[in-house]
Write an enzyme that holds these catalytic residues in place. Structure first.
Site, mmCIF file in Angstrom:
data_model
loop_
_atom_site.group_PDB
_atom_site.id
_atom_site.type_symbol
_atom_site.label_atom_id
_atom_site.label_comp_id
_atom_site.label_asym_id
_atom_site.label_seq_id
_atom_site.Cartn_x
_atom_site.Cartn_y
_atom_site.Cartn_z
ATOM 1 N N GLY A 1 1.970 -0.409 -2.418
ATOM 2 C CA GLY A 1 2.845 0.188 -1.662
ATOM 3 C C GLY A 1 2.581 -0.198 0.032
ATOM 4 N N ASP A 2 3.385 0.432 0.792
ATOM 5 C CA ASP A 2 2.958 0.254 2.452
ATOM 6 C C ASP A 2 2.929 -1.154 2.630
ATOM 7 O OD1 ASP A 2 2.991 3.038 2.201
ATOM 8 O OD2 ASP A 2 0.902 3.041 1.461
ATOM 9 N N LYS B 1 7.830 -2.941 3.360
ATOM 10 C CA LYS B 1 9.179 -3.354 2.901
ATOM 11 C C LYS B 1 10.097 -2.964 4.000
ATOM 12 C CE LYS B 1 7.968 -0.811 -0.538
ATOM 13 N NZ LYS B 1 6.621 -0.549 -0.376
ATOM 14 N N GLY B 2 9.983 -2.051 4.705
ATOM 15 C CA GLY B 2 11.291 -1.597 5.528
ATOM 16 C C GLY B 2 11.622 -2.519 6.548
ATOM 17 N N ASN C 1 8.572 10.651 -1.895
ATOM 18 C CA ASN C 1 7.415 10.312 -1.891
ATOM 19 C C ASN C 1 7.182 9.092 -1.168
ATOM 20 O OD1 ASN C 1 8.371 9.201 -4.083
ATOM 21 N ND2 ASN C 1 6.407 9.394 -5.490
ATOM 22 N N GLY D 1 8.210 6.214 1.693
ATOM 23 C CA GLY D 1 8.624 6.320 3.250
ATOM 24 C C GLY D 1 8.896 5.078 3.702
ATOM 25 N N HIS D 2 9.966 4.819 4.328
ATOM 26 C CA HIS D 2 10.089 3.789 5.190
ATOM 27 C C HIS D 2 10.018 4.005 6.595
ATOM 28 C CE1 HIS D 2 10.808 0.786 2.047
ATOM 29 N NE2 HIS D 2 12.306 1.020 1.964
ATOM 30 N N THR E 1 1.473 12.993 -3.435
ATOM 31 C CA THR E 1 1.969 13.576 -2.410
ATOM 32 C C THR E 1 2.438 15.184 -2.614
ATOM 33 O OG1 THR E 1 4.120 12.717 -3.031
ATOM 34 C CG2 THR E 1 2.855 11.484 -1.658
ATOM 35 N N GLN F 1 7.358 2.261 -3.068
ATOM 36 C CA GLN F 1 5.977 2.041 -3.648
ATOM 37 C C GLN F 1 5.622 0.658 -3.765
ATOM 38 O OE1 GLN F 1 7.632 4.781 -5.484
ATOM 39 N NE2 GLN F 1 6.833 6.285 -4.060
ATOM 40 N N LEU G 1 0.536 -10.553 9.502
ATOM 41 C CA LEU G 1 -0.588 -11.501 9.430
ATOM 42 C C LEU G 1 -1.240 -11.231 10.968
ATOM 43 C CD1 LEU G 1 -1.665 -14.085 8.521
ATOM 44 C CD2 LEU G 1 0.110 -15.248 9.529
ATOM 45 N N ASP G 2 -0.463 -10.665 12.038
ATOM 46 C CA ASP G 2 -0.839 -10.560 13.368
ATOM 47 C C ASP G 2 -2.228 -9.530 13.233
ATOM 48 O OD1 ASP G 2 1.224 -8.578 12.462
ATOM 49 O OD2 ASP G 2 0.802 -7.500 14.074
#
Ligand code: GDP
Length: 423
Positions: A12-13, A16-17, A38, A40-41, A128, A223, A331-332
């Site tokens: 997750g994280d 994707k947003g 549970n 979050g974007h 969560t 997720q 990547l930054d």
């Protein structure tokens, strides 16, 4: 017109947003198919940063119909609060569709989540505590209440009475908690039902029809692959199926409707909560990723564990999702590391595993086998084309694609839309 699935390839994280945001221009429907609040974007709207937990990020685009499909579990109080917050910022939520089949998160699910985690002590899962796991458990036990029940007072009260009798007995006798009041719950939930009624729909039929008439549909997972109930690092997983197959079950669409599966993968790995994480780095590199990447949970604010890119996990995600392309994010963040490491296999008990080992005890104890690549000092946030990336960063991207056996179609070098390197 075939549908596109977008999944996270890690825990997750993955960002994707941002990927959804970029794709949104080319979509007519954006659909959530599993999980609950549970997830979050983080999205940007009108110069402001907005955290969405249930409403698909497509809500920000007037041309998109956002859909919460069958496989999601919904806390209606949270959903309405999120809709109110969006409305307060001038965003129209009238187009939002909610599946009549989606299950409800009830107050006793929240209570159960809290007390059972406490009961597990050291073995706790790090949930969560939003009642998501208990809601899915009741769905499987066939005692769940669904969105459609909100629109029939008699049925809602009958079902609630049966379930609450058992839940209250457990809460009181096992966990020494006060019982919950059926009247209070019914009053609140039937009120939520009145407000949600205009949004409740047969979303499977609507999506099927949309595809028939050439509309473009994006199914967005919450997720990530390694948090999948069946294919993740069980038991440190979520209670639903984020993998691409879950997108079909969770929306009621057939496999032939999909021709593109995008895997969103972060240029390093993070993980919230407990569970195995072979490439975790608790030294300087991990701290740099945590700080430069702002790795704090959207839903819980918890600090995320950070580590090197893990191609074993990516290869696995490519397989279980049938990925057709990769969207590489953040990547930054890696600028400034003199060397970057990529885990290409695991070693355990004299054996080398290029694929995810078949037993979880091995994953817990596995030693990563690293490939050591040259790092880059330059900031990447201004790059807009592959040849604007420093050679070392380009090599890193190519190597990840090769190791996964899936092309990297897009590279993200910053949170904003423009900070994207295509092709
Ligand atoms: P999600 O649930 O998969 O969308 O992941 P998060 O909500 O944790 O989003 C990732 C965070 O990283 C958000 O704050 C994004 O704005 C940010 N982000 C996305 N892509 C990039 C990127 O390429 N570079 C940087 N520096 N930040 C990014």
């Amino acid at each position: 017109m075939p549908a596109t699935i977008l999944v996270g390839t890690q825990w997750g994280d993955e960002g994707k947003g941002k990927a959804t945001d970029l794709l949104a221009d080319h979509m007519d429907h954006v659909v959530r198919y599993q999980g609950g609040n549970n997830a979050g974007h983080t999205v940007r709207a009108g110069g402001q940063t907005l955290k969405l937990h249930l409403v698909p990020s497509g809500i920000l685009y007037p041309h998109i119909t956002p859909v919460i499909a069958d496989g999601v579990v919904i806390d209606p109080k949270v959903l309405l609060e999120e809709m109110d917050e969006l409305a307060a910022r001038g965003i129209d939520t009238g187009r939002l569709l909610v599946s009549a089949n989606a299950h409800l998160v009830m107050p006793y699910h929240l209570e159960m989540d809290r007390v059972t985690e406490r009961y597990l002590g050291k073995a706790q899962l790090g949930t969560t505590k939003r009642g998501i796991g208990p809601a899915y458990a009741d769905k499987a036990a066939r005692i769940g209440l669904r969105v459609q029940d909100l629109t029939d007072e008699k049925i809602f009260r009958q079902k609630l009475e049966v379930v609450l009798k058992e839940k209250n007995a457990i809460l009181a006798k096992v966990y020494n908690r006060l019982p919950l009041d059926a009247e209070e719950i019914a009053g609140d939930y039937l009120g939520y039902g009145l407000r949600l009624a205009p949004h409740i729909a047969d979303t499977s039929a609507i999506l099927h029809q949309a595809l028939r008439s050439g509309r473009r549909v994006l199914l967005e997972g919450a997720q990530g692959t390694l948090l999948d109930l069946d294919h993740g690092t069980y038991p440190f997983v979520t209670s639903s199926n984020p993998v691409a197959g879950g997108a079909l079950v969770g929306t009621g669409l057939g496999p032939k409707e999909v021709d593109r599966v995008i895997g969103v993968t972060k240029a390093y790995v993070t993980r919230v909560g407990s569970g195995p994480f072979p490439t975790e780095d608790e030294g300087e590199a991990g701290t740099l990723m945590q700080e430069r990447g702002q790795e704090f949970g959207t839903t819980t604010g918890r600090r995320r564990r950070c580590g090197w890119f893990d191609a074993v996990l990516l290869r696995y995600a490519a397989r279980v999702n049938g990925l057709t392309e990769l969207f590489l994010t953040k990547l930054d963040v890696l600028s400034g590391l003199p060397r970057v490491k990529v885990c290409v296999a695991y070693r355990y008990g004299g054996q080398v595993f290029e694929d995810l080992p078949p037993h979880q005890s091995i994953i817990h104890r596995a030693e990563p086998v690293y490939e050591d690549l040259e790092g880059w000092g330059e900031e990447l946030t201004e790059a807009r084309a592959r040849d604007e990336l420093p050679p070392a960063a380009r090599k890193y991207v190519e190597r990840l694609g090769d190791l996964a056996g899936v092309p990297v179609a897009t590279v993200s070098v910053g949170p904003s839309r423009e900070q994207t390197v295509a092709g």
